[in-house]
Design a protein around this motif. Sequence first.
Motif, PDB file in Angstrom:
ATOM      1  N   SER A   8      -3.992   5.702   7.586  1.00 53.46           N
ATOM      2  CA  SER A   8      -3.154   4.572   7.187  1.00 53.46           C
ATOM      3  C   SER A   8      -2.846   3.727   8.412  1.00 53.46           C
ATOM      4  O   SER A   8      -2.863   4.214   9.540  1.00 53.46           O
ATOM      5  CB  SER A   8      -1.858   5.060   6.536  1.00 53.46           C
ATOM      6  N   ASP A  10      -0.073   0.520   9.397  1.00 51.92           N
ATOM      7  CA  ASP A  10       1.047  -0.329   9.002  1.00 51.92           C
ATOM      8  C   ASP A  10       1.235  -1.412  10.047  1.00 51.92           C
ATOM      9  O   ASP A  10       1.277  -1.126  11.242  1.00 51.92           O
ATOM     10  CB  ASP A  10       2.329   0.497   8.872  1.00 51.92           C
ATOM     11  N   ASN A  11       1.331  -2.638   9.591  1.00 55.30           N
ATOM     12  CA  ASN A  11       1.563  -3.780  10.475  1.00 55.30           C
ATOM     13  C   ASN A  11       2.869  -4.453  10.088  1.00 55.30           C
ATOM     14  O   ASN A  11       3.177  -4.568   8.901  1.00 55.30           O
ATOM     15  CB  ASN A  11       0.421  -4.795  10.373  1.00 55.30           C
ATOM     16  N   ALA A  12       3.610  -4.887  11.083  1.00 53.52           N
ATOM     17  CA  ALA A  12       4.892  -5.543  10.835  1.00 53.52           C
ATOM     18  C   ALA A  12       5.057  -6.721  11.772  1.00 53.52           C
ATOM     19  O   ALA A  12       4.717  -6.638  12.955  1.00 53.52           O
ATOM     20  CB  ALA A  12       6.040  -4.568  11.039  1.00 53.52           C
ATOM     21  N   ARG A  21       5.900  -6.908   6.244  1.00 50.00           N
ATOM     22  CA  ARG A  21       5.223  -5.640   6.499  1.00 50.00           C
ATOM     23  C   ARG A  21       4.078  -5.459   5.518  1.00 50.00           C
ATOM     24  O   ARG A  21       4.221  -5.723   4.325  1.00 50.00           O
ATOM     25  CB  ARG A  21       6.185  -4.472   6.356  1.00 50.00           C
ATOM     26  N   GLY A  23       0.995  -2.557   4.510  1.00 47.88           N
ATOM     27  CA  GLY A  23       0.431  -1.227   4.665  1.00 47.88           C
ATOM     28  C   GLY A  23      -0.996  -1.200   4.162  1.00 47.88           C
ATOM     29  O   GLY A  23      -1.329  -1.846   3.165  1.00 47.88           O
ATOM     30  N   SER A  24      -1.852  -0.452   4.854  1.00 50.12           N
ATOM     31  CA  SER A  24      -3.271  -0.384   4.507  1.00 50.12           C
ATOM     32  C   SER A  24      -3.771   1.045   4.620  1.00 50.12           C
ATOM     33  O   SER A  24      -3.224   1.843   5.373  1.00 50.12           O
ATOM     34  CB  SER A  24      -4.110  -1.230   5.469  1.00 50.12           C
ATOM     35  N   THR A  25      -4.825   1.337   3.887  1.00 49.09           N
ATOM     36  CA  THR A  25      -5.619   2.519   4.175  1.00 49.09           C
ATOM     37  C   THR A  25      -6.828   2.030   4.945  1.00 49.09           C
ATOM     38  O   THR A  25      -7.277   0.901   4.767  1.00 49.09           O
ATOM     39  CB  THR A  25      -6.055   3.251   2.889  1.00 49.09           C
ATOM     40  N   SER A  41       0.102  -2.128   0.369  1.00 53.10           N
ATOM     41  CA  SER A  41       1.493  -2.505   0.118  1.00 53.10           C
ATOM     42  C   SER A  41       1.848  -3.721   0.960  1.00 53.10           C
ATOM     43  O   SER A  41       1.231  -3.975   1.990  1.00 53.10           O
ATOM     44  CB  SER A  41       2.451  -1.351   0.452  1.00 53.10           C
ATOM     45  N   CYS A  42       2.858  -4.454   0.483  1.00 58.29           N
ATOM     46  CA  CYS A  42       3.322  -5.615   1.226  1.00 58.29           C
ATOM     47  C   CYS A  42       4.764  -5.898   0.814  1.00 58.29           C
ATOM     48  O   CYS A  42       5.115  -5.775  -0.362  1.00 58.29           O
ATOM     49  CB  CYS A  42       2.439  -6.827   0.931  1.00 58.29           C
TER      50      CYS A  42
END
Length: 87
Positions: A8, A10-12, A21, A23-25, A41-42
């Motif tokens: 995973s 996660d970028n913010a 924010r 989220g990625s796989t 996710s976002c």
Amino acid sequence: GAGPWAYSLDNAIEFDGGFLRVGSTCEPAASGGRVNFVFQSCAARWRALELPLPPVGSGWFDVLYVDEELRVCRDSRGDLQVCARRK
């Protein structure tokens, strides 16, 4: 190997009063420095208002440099990114 989409990422982007924010796989390519990703996710927040957003898209980035604190990469749009690990 760890198998497809086993990691995973996660970028913010944080700013005064809020954040964005995502989220990625992700899965590193078998060779080279390319990493493929799919958004999962976002969310965005501005002051007291937080909204979930639809996670749309996928892409890749090529890792140009990485150490314990920084990752420098070029993404599928051609953008150069310098990412700092959050402590």
